[in-house]
Design a protein around this motif. Structure first.
Motif, PDB file in Angstrom:
ATOM      1  N   ILE A  16       0.844  -1.198   0.000  1.00 27.62           N
ATOM      2  CA  ILE A  16       0.000   0.000   0.000  1.00 27.62           C
ATOM      3  C   ILE A  16       0.879   1.247   0.000  1.00 27.62           C
ATOM      4  O   ILE A  16       1.761   1.417   0.839  1.00 27.62           O
ATOM      5  CB  ILE A  16      -0.938   0.005   1.218  1.00 27.62           C
ATOM      6  CG1 ILE A  16      -1.903  -1.187   1.141  1.00 27.62           C
ATOM      7  CG2 ILE A  16      -1.719   1.320   1.291  1.00 27.62           C
ATOM      8  CD1 ILE A  16      -2.792  -1.337   2.354  1.00 27.62           C
ATOM      9  N   MET A  17       0.613   2.134  -0.958  1.00 25.23           N
ATOM     10  CA  MET A  17       1.413   3.347  -1.123  1.00 25.23           C
ATOM     11  C   MET A  17       0.604   4.625  -0.883  1.00 25.23           C
ATOM     12  O   MET A  17       1.170   5.681  -0.618  1.00 25.23           O
ATOM     13  CB  MET A  17       2.000   3.386  -2.535  1.00 25.23           C
ATOM     14  CG  MET A  17       2.819   2.162  -2.927  1.00 25.23           C
ATOM     15  SD  MET A  17       4.359   2.033  -1.991  1.00 25.23           S
ATOM     16  CE  MET A  17       5.281   3.405  -2.686  1.00 25.23           C
ATOM     17  N   TYR A  18      -0.713   4.513  -0.986  1.00 27.42           N
ATOM     18  CA  TYR A  18      -1.557   5.713  -0.857  1.00 27.42           C
ATOM     19  C   TYR A  18      -2.936   5.311  -0.346  1.00 27.42           C
ATOM     20  O   TYR A  18      -3.499   4.305  -0.789  1.00 27.42           O
ATOM     21  CB  TYR A  18      -1.688   6.423  -2.209  1.00 27.42           C
ATOM     22  CG  TYR A  18      -2.623   7.615  -2.196  1.00 27.42           C
ATOM     23  CD1 TYR A  18      -2.175   8.873  -1.806  1.00 27.42           C
ATOM     24  CD2 TYR A  18      -3.956   7.472  -2.570  1.00 27.42           C
ATOM     25  CE1 TYR A  18      -3.035   9.956  -1.786  1.00 27.42           C
ATOM     26  CE2 TYR A  18      -4.829   8.557  -2.547  1.00 27.42           C
ATOM     27  CZ  TYR A  18      -4.357   9.793  -2.156  1.00 27.42           C
ATOM     28  OH  TYR A  18      -5.206  10.865  -2.133  1.00 27.42           O
ATOM     29  N   VAL A  19      -3.496   6.114   0.568  1.00 25.93           N
ATOM     30  CA  VAL A  19      -4.849   5.911   1.078  1.00 25.93           C
ATOM     31  C   VAL A  19      -5.548   7.269   1.121  1.00 25.93           C
ATOM     32  O   VAL A  19      -5.067   8.199   1.773  1.00 25.93           O
ATOM     33  CB  VAL A  19      -4.841   5.303   2.500  1.00 25.93           C
ATOM     34  CG1 VAL A  19      -6.276   5.135   3.003  1.00 25.93           C
ATOM     35  CG2 VAL A  19      -4.117   3.966   2.523  1.00 25.93           C
ATOM     36  N   GLY A  20      -6.661   7.402   0.417  1.00 27.61           N
ATOM     37  CA  GLY A  20      -7.379   8.673   0.476  1.00 27.61           C
ATOM     38  C   GLY A  20      -8.237   8.943  -0.735  1.00 27.61           C
ATOM     39  O   GLY A  20      -8.527   8.064  -1.537  1.00 27.61           O
ATOM     40  N   LYS A  21      -8.659  10.207  -0.862  1.00 29.76           N
ATOM     41  CA  LYS A  21      -9.475  10.636  -1.994  1.00 29.76           C
ATOM     42  C   LYS A  21      -8.558  10.984  -3.172  1.00 29.76           C
ATOM     43  O   LYS A  21      -7.369  11.230  -2.988  1.00 29.76           O
ATOM     44  CB  LYS A  21     -10.300  11.876  -1.606  1.00 29.76           C
ATOM     45  CG  LYS A  21     -11.211  11.675  -0.390  1.00 29.76           C
ATOM     46  CD  LYS A  21     -12.325  10.700  -0.690  1.00 29.76           C
ATOM     47  CE  LYS A  21     -13.296  10.561   0.485  1.00 29.76           C
ATOM     48  NZ  LYS A  21     -14.101  11.777   0.697  1.00 29.76           N
TER      49      LYS A  21
END
Length: 244
Positions: free
Chosen positions: A178-183
């Motif tokens: 996982i490299m990015y979490v969000g909108k």
């Protein structure tokens, strides 16, 4: 419990596009047990189209039109629809408005228009359709809120740097970090940016010119939280050398 371990056989994930907005595309999850009329009501919240006049088309993963949802009482799951297909909403009422855009218009005040009984607005109000059905609109808004909260909760299970397995329906499982979490700017809702262990992705962490994370080309991808299973998934040893 990971979001990916929840059984979703009674639900279906679909992409939604609309004739009102050519660049608009959003992914939503629906119950297979709802009727076509109920489904159109949910599409109204997503696209702004009018359930009483909209035409709903179903396209397969090769973007080929396979059917139209033309039976209001038929259940969504009774149509030949699978995960990952695209639903296109054609707003016939809006198209009618566009066709007469260049015709000289008869203007009337809002007060006089409200008094008339032969208008679309009067028809919708009389039959309590669309936004004039306060109880139904409240119900749909609550359902949408619950879906958004569920997606946000699933996203909270995903932490940058964690190992995971991507479980997209009708696709092989893939391991990643996982490299990015969000909108994001390219689609609404929560998205998980991952770096795959193999070059099975679609980008390098950049979409439409915006960099969300960095990785090699074809190793990056974005998936919805429900498709991400976080856990102890060590990187597999892919031995590409031929045996001597």
């Amino acid at each position: 419990m990971s979001a990916c371990s929840v059984k979703t056989s009674d639900f279906i994930n679909l992409s939604i596009t609309s004739s009102n907005q050519s660049s608009y595309c959003v992914e939503r999850r629906f119950q297979k047990g709802i009727s076509t009329n109920e489904f159109k009501g949910k599409l109204e919240l997503v696209t702004g189209g009018n359930p009483a006049t909209m035409k709903v088309e179903v396209y397969d993963k090769n973007d080929k039109l396979i059917c139209e949802l033309d039976d209001g009482q038929r259940l969504l799951g009774a149509y030949p629809i699978d995960d990952g297909m695209r639903i296109h909403v054609v707003d016939n009422f809006s198209r009618t408005e566009e066709n007469v855009a260049n015709v000289e218009k008869f203007e009337i005040s809002e007060e006089e228009y409200a008094k008339r009984t032969d208008t679309v607005k009067a028809f919708l109000e009389k039959n309590k359709l669309g936004k004039y059905n306060e109880e139904e609109m409240k119900k749909r808004a609550e359902e949408k809120k619950q879906e958004e909260e569920a997606e946000a909760a699933a996203a909270e299970l995903c932490k940058v740097g964690s190992r995971c397995e991507i479980c997209v329906p009708n696709q092989p499982k893939r391991r990643a970090t996982i490299m990015y979490v969000g909108k994001t700017e390219f689609k609404e809702g929560w998205w998980i940016g991952v770096k795959y262990d193999e070059p099975l992705g679609k980008n390098n962490g950049t979409v439409n010119g915006k960099k969300y994370f960095e990785c090699l080309p074809k190793y990056g991808g974005f998936v919805k939280p429900v498709h991400v299973k976080v856990g102890d998934f060590p990187e597999e040893d892919f031995d590409l050398d031929e045996e001597l």
